[in-house]
Design an enzyme around this catalytic site. Sequence first.
Site, PDB file in Angstrom:
ATOM      1  N   THR A   1      35.422  50.410  36.918  1.00 57.17           N
ATOM      2  CA  THR A   1      35.414  49.471  35.795  1.00 57.17           C
ATOM      3  C   THR A   1      35.615  50.183  34.457  1.00 57.17           C
ATOM      4  O   THR A   1      36.232  49.633  33.542  1.00 57.17           O
ATOM      5  CB  THR A   1      34.111  48.648  35.754  1.00 57.17           C
ATOM      6  OG1 THR A   1      32.987  49.536  35.754  1.00 57.17           O
ATOM      7  CG2 THR A   1      34.023  47.710  36.949  1.00 57.17           C
TER       8      THR A   1
ATOM      9  N   ARG B   1      32.322  40.980  41.718  1.00 61.59           N
ATOM     10  CA  ARG B   1      31.171  40.086  41.709  1.00 61.59           C
ATOM     11  C   ARG B   1      30.311  40.199  40.459  1.00 61.59           C
ATOM     12  O   ARG B   1      29.292  39.531  40.354  1.00 61.59           O
ATOM     13  CB  ARG B   1      30.306  40.345  42.958  1.00 61.59           C
ATOM     14  CG  ARG B   1      31.027  40.002  44.250  1.00 61.59           C
ATOM     15  CD  ARG B   1      30.198  40.384  45.466  1.00 61.59           C
ATOM     16  NE  ARG B   1      30.867  39.995  46.693  1.00 61.59           N
ATOM     17  CZ  ARG B   1      31.800  40.695  47.306  1.00 61.59           C
ATOM     18  NH1 ARG B   1      32.186  41.862  46.790  1.00 61.59           N
ATOM     19  NH2 ARG B   1      32.379  40.270  48.422  1.00 61.59           N
TER      20      ARG B   1
ATOM     21  N   VAL C   1      40.972  50.600  46.229  1.00 58.73           N
ATOM     22  CA  VAL C   1      42.344  50.771  46.711  1.00 58.73           C
ATOM     23  C   VAL C   1      43.246  51.332  45.617  1.00 58.73           C
ATOM     24  O   VAL C   1      44.468  51.379  45.780  1.00 58.73           O
ATOM     25  CB  VAL C   1      42.916  49.430  47.229  1.00 58.73           C
ATOM     26  CG1 VAL C   1      42.084  48.909  48.392  1.00 58.73           C
ATOM     27  CG2 VAL C   1      42.997  48.371  46.121  1.00 58.73           C
ATOM     28  N   ASP C   2      42.638  51.780  44.497  1.00 61.31           N
ATOM     29  CA  ASP C   2      43.413  52.143  43.315  1.00 61.31           C
ATOM     30  C   ASP C   2      43.928  53.571  43.292  1.00 61.31           C
ATOM     31  O   ASP C   2      44.754  53.929  42.456  1.00 61.31           O
ATOM     32  CB  ASP C   2      42.607  51.864  42.035  1.00 61.31           C
ATOM     33  CG  ASP C   2      41.209  52.486  42.063  1.00 61.31           C
ATOM     34  OD1 ASP C   2      41.064  53.636  42.541  1.00 61.31           O
ATOM     35  OD2 ASP C   2      40.248  51.824  41.615  1.00 61.31           O
TER      36      ASP C   2
ATOM     37  N   HIS D   1      39.343  50.541  52.651  1.00 62.51           N
ATOM     38  CA  HIS D   1      40.006  49.244  52.522  1.00 62.51           C
ATOM     39  C   HIS D   1      41.496  49.378  52.240  1.00 62.51           C
ATOM     40  O   HIS D   1      42.136  48.424  51.805  1.00 62.51           O
ATOM     41  CB  HIS D   1      39.325  48.406  51.431  1.00 62.51           C
ATOM     42  CG  HIS D   1      37.963  47.941  51.820  1.00 62.51           C
ATOM     43  ND1 HIS D   1      37.056  47.414  50.912  1.00 62.51           N
ATOM     44  CD2 HIS D   1      37.336  47.912  53.020  1.00 62.51           C
ATOM     45  CE1 HIS D   1      35.927  47.091  51.546  1.00 62.51           C
ATOM     46  NE2 HIS D   1      36.072  47.388  52.818  1.00 62.51           N
TER      47      HIS D   1
ATOM     48  N   ILE E   1      27.194  54.101  35.421  1.00 64.69           N
ATOM     49  CA  ILE E   1      27.802  55.050  36.350  1.00 64.69           C
ATOM     50  C   ILE E   1      28.483  56.192  35.610  1.00 64.69           C
ATOM     51  O   ILE E   1      28.430  57.352  36.043  1.00 64.69           O
ATOM     52  CB  ILE E   1      28.802  54.316  37.267  1.00 64.69           C
ATOM     53  CG1 ILE E   1      28.044  53.376  38.207  1.00 64.69           C
ATOM     54  CG2 ILE E   1      29.648  55.303  38.072  1.00 64.69           C
ATOM     55  CD1 ILE E   1      28.928  52.381  38.929  1.00 64.69           C
TER      56      ILE E   1
END
Length: 259
Positions: A23, A31, A100-101, A118, A235
């Site tokens: 982020t 979410r 997935v980035d 993923h 984080i």
Amino acid sequence: MNDMSWADAVTRVAVLTGAGVSTDSGIPDYRGPSGVWTRDPALADAFTHRSFMADPAVRARFWQTYLGHAAWQAEPNPAHHALAELERSGVAVRVLTQNVDGLHQKAGSSPRKVLELHGTMHEVVCTGCGTRTPSERTLARVAAGDGDPRCLDCGAILKLAVVLFGQHLDAATIGHAERIAAHSQLMLAVGSSLQVEPVASLCAVAVNVGNRLVVVNRDPTPYDDLAVEVIREPIGTALPRICAALAAQAAPGGATISR
């Protein structure tokens, strides 16, 4: 993080990363208060495998969503760089990512030490013949007006090489992740809601064999009760601090951490 005794003598670390790690790179989570599903719950249909395969309109919306996705321009943030630096320090680090980035690899983590649970948005796979191609080729077709691009070899439906809701994870990949979780002394679960199985259960795999679990996440998770510590600090500051401490105590002559 007043007491980091759980980091003492740790030389093998598994890091389970979720959307919260990216982020700070400008990629929204799913979410959270400003998450993708929170802002547009209906968009989740485009990420359901059954809907994607059955409905051309869903596929068109999916491709348009990814055409302008923030991840294409995103750069690694301090959390990604901290994990790459921890690997360079000599600590045995394995990154088990739900993202997935590709930002862990872009930050310098060895590709062979990053397990993309993923899948990846940087490749497109044909659901018919299985051919994999760089995503740019398909996205260029979408940008040119092809709303539902098909495989140029066999004509079957194309999809990003990501695991959609309702689609099984690759058995070999999840098996590899379970072995890593079981053999690492410390499991760091960072930026994940730990609500998506079977990936979230990797935390239980680690704890059940006696390894330590530390959760770094803004919101409560179903696995907090299994953790030796739960960290709510952002984080981008918490993970660099943890990684620096792990690197320091693992160095020759490094002191144990008990503060």
